[in-house]
Scaffold this motif. Structure first.
Motif, PDB file in Angstrom:
ATOM      1  N   UNK A 254       0.818  -1.166   0.128  1.00 39.07           N
ATOM      2  CA  UNK A 254      -0.062   0.022  -0.088  1.00 39.07           C
ATOM      3  C   UNK A 254       0.656   1.387  -0.031  1.00 39.07           C
ATOM      4  N   UNK A 255       2.078   1.225   0.330  1.00 43.65           N
ATOM      5  CA  UNK A 255       3.088   2.544   0.796  1.00 43.65           C
ATOM      6  C   UNK A 255       3.993   2.451  -0.566  1.00 43.65           C
ATOM      7  N   UNK A 256       3.848   1.487  -1.526  1.00 41.30           N
ATOM      8  CA  UNK A 256       4.677   1.525  -2.901  1.00 41.30           C
ATOM      9  C   UNK A 256       4.508   2.841  -3.481  1.00 41.30           C
ATOM     10  N   UNK A 257       5.808   3.296  -4.070  1.00 41.68           N
ATOM     11  CA  UNK A 257       5.522   4.698  -4.896  1.00 41.68           C
ATOM     12  C   UNK A 257       5.028   4.280  -6.142  1.00 41.68           C
ATOM     13  N   UNK A 258       4.640   5.315  -6.866  1.00 40.98           N
ATOM     14  CA  UNK A 258       3.901   5.251  -8.160  1.00 40.98           C
ATOM     15  C   UNK A 258       4.903   5.183  -9.179  1.00 40.98           C
TER      16      UNK A 258
ATOM     17  N   UNK B 247     -11.005  -1.945  -7.871  1.00 42.44           N
ATOM     18  CA  UNK B 247      -9.946  -2.258  -6.666  1.00 42.44           C
ATOM     19  C   UNK B 247     -10.704  -1.742  -5.810  1.00 42.44           C
ATOM     20  N   UNK B 248      -9.857  -1.288  -4.589  1.00 42.91           N
ATOM     21  CA  UNK B 248     -10.171  -0.771  -3.166  1.00 42.91           C
ATOM     22  C   UNK B 248     -10.386   0.836  -3.532  1.00 42.91           C
ATOM     23  N   UNK B 249     -11.305   1.568  -3.134  1.00 45.80           N
ATOM     24  CA  UNK B 249     -11.480   2.958  -3.605  1.00 45.80           C
ATOM     25  C   UNK B 249     -10.370   3.855  -2.897  1.00 45.80           C
ATOM     26  N   UNK B 250     -10.047   3.686  -1.564  1.00 44.75           N
ATOM     27  CA  UNK B 250      -9.201   4.354  -1.032  1.00 44.75           C
ATOM     28  C   UNK B 250      -7.746   4.368  -1.501  1.00 44.75           C
ATOM     29  N   UNK B 251      -7.478   3.214  -1.819  1.00 46.82           N
ATOM     30  CA  UNK B 251      -6.162   2.968  -2.326  1.00 46.82           C
ATOM     31  C   UNK B 251      -5.885   3.124  -3.867  1.00 46.82           C
ATOM     32  N   UNK B 252      -7.106   3.225  -4.562  1.00 48.34           N
ATOM     33  CA  UNK B 252      -7.134   3.737  -6.110  1.00 48.34           C
ATOM     34  C   UNK B 252      -7.052   5.189  -5.964  1.00 48.34           C
ATOM     35  N   UNK B 253      -7.753   5.686  -4.958  1.00 52.10           N
ATOM     36  CA  UNK B 253      -7.699   7.579  -4.848  1.00 52.10           C
ATOM     37  C   UNK B 253      -6.247   7.816  -4.537  1.00 52.10           C
ATOM     38  N   UNK B 254      -5.892   7.038  -3.606  1.00 50.82           N
ATOM     39  CA  UNK B 254      -4.314   7.432  -3.224  1.00 50.82           C
ATOM     40  C   UNK B 254      -3.217   7.190  -4.507  1.00 50.82           C
ATOM     41  N   UNK B 255      -3.351   6.323  -5.128  1.00 49.09           N
ATOM     42  CA  UNK B 255      -2.545   6.175  -6.307  1.00 49.09           C
ATOM     43  C   UNK B 255      -2.666   7.199  -7.261  1.00 49.09           C
ATOM     44  N   UNK B 256      -3.735   7.640  -7.694  1.00 47.21           N
ATOM     45  CA  UNK B 256      -4.196   8.694  -8.568  1.00 47.21           C
ATOM     46  C   UNK B 256      -3.568   9.975  -8.176  1.00 47.21           C
ATOM     47  N   UNK B 257      -3.666  10.066  -6.972  1.00 51.06           N
ATOM     48  CA  UNK B 257      -3.311  11.590  -6.341  1.00 51.06           C
ATOM     49  C   UNK B 257      -1.689  11.688  -6.378  1.00 51.06           C
ATOM     50  N   UNK B 258      -1.235  10.403  -6.013  1.00 57.51           N
ATOM     51  CA  UNK B 258       0.442  10.435  -6.098  1.00 57.51           C
ATOM     52  C   UNK B 258       0.756  10.368  -7.494  1.00 57.51           C
ATOM     53  N   UNK B 259       0.082   9.925  -8.452  1.00 54.77           N
ATOM     54  CA  UNK B 259       0.697   9.598  -9.835  1.00 54.77           C
ATOM     55  C   UNK B 259       0.806  10.974 -10.512  1.00 54.77           C
ATOM     56  N   UNK B 260       0.056  12.124 -10.069  1.00 54.76           N
ATOM     57  CA  UNK B 260       0.219  13.463 -10.735  1.00 54.76           C
ATOM     58  C   UNK B 260      -0.449  13.548 -11.948  1.00 54.76           C
TER      59      UNK B 260
END
Length: 230
Positions: free
Chosen positions: A97-101, A126-139
């Motif tokens: 869950x903490x992997x960088x994008x 997938x999991x809503x919270x995890x996908x939102x996190x990844x999208x945010x970190x992806x820029x």
């Protein structure tokens, strides 16, 4: 071929960024932790069975994967697994869950090229919270008009998306790495799809050559090749 397209939807995991590689790494670590109870092959088989059995309860994503690992460990050890091993399994999941994008090559170039010409959306499961996190970190959020995190990617799920976007199926193009989830359901409802294979695919997402050969879709080896199709 794509003259009617108004909306281009992108899968996220293994289409925009690396994902499945981390699951393979986690499975290897899990196998090492359970090696005193079973062979690596048996552990992999039982974990896969547990994941599939739990999909209807947990859905897709890392959190469901973690719970399936814990359940599988309990069963394979005949409920003799030590607490410290359970803790290590939980830590495998937390690390995932903490992997960088890690964006795949060409993603930014493709999105920049298509933005403004088409309405771009993310259609992922997938999991809503995890996908939102990844999208945010992806820029990458700046490129997308709409984000849809789906519980599954079957024909009925895409039909709901099409209704929400208020378009005709022929006006939607889906781009993704999974034939089962990102290509075949779209073709069957009258939309278009482009397959961009990733080097590793979860067994659950594979389809037979016979099934995939019956429907018309494009395959490109790199997402950058999408640009020349337009």
């Amino acid at each position: 071929m794509y003259k009617n397209i108004k909306v281009i939807a992108f899968d996220a995991d293994d289409t925009l960024w690396v994902n499945e590689t981390y699951f393979r790494e986690a499975e290897n670590e899990f196998g090492k932790l359970l090696s005193k109870y079973e062979t690596k092959n048996k552990i992999d088989q039982e974990l896969f069975k547990t994941e599939i059995r739990n999909l209807s309860s947990y859905g897709y994503g890392v959190k469901g994967f973690i719970l399936s690992m814990v359940e599988c460990a309990l069963e394979l050890s005949n409920y003799q697994i030590k607490q410290d091993i359970i803790e290590k399994i939980l830590n495998i999941g937390k690390e995932m869950l903490e992997k960088p994008i890690e964006l795949l090559a060409g993603v930014g170039e493709v999105l920049q090229s298509l933005q403004g010409k088409y309405k771009l959306v993310v259609a992922t499961k997938g999991d809503l919270l995890d996908q939102e996190r990844k999208l945010e970190k992806s820029n990458l959020l700046k490129y997308f008009h709409h984000i849809e995190v789906m519980s599954d990617k079957k024909e009925k799920d895409y039909q709901k998306l099409i209704q929400h976007l208020e378009i005709h199926p022929s006006e939607l193009l889906m781009i993704g790495n999974s034939l089962k989830s990102d290509v075949l359901p779209l073709i069957k409802i009258g939309a278009a799809a482009i397959h961009v294979p990733f080097h590793t695919t979860w067994v659950h997402e594979t389809v037979s050559d016979e099934e995939s050969s019956k429907l018309a879709y494009k395959t490109v080896l790199n997402i950058k090749d999408v640009i020349r199709l337009f």
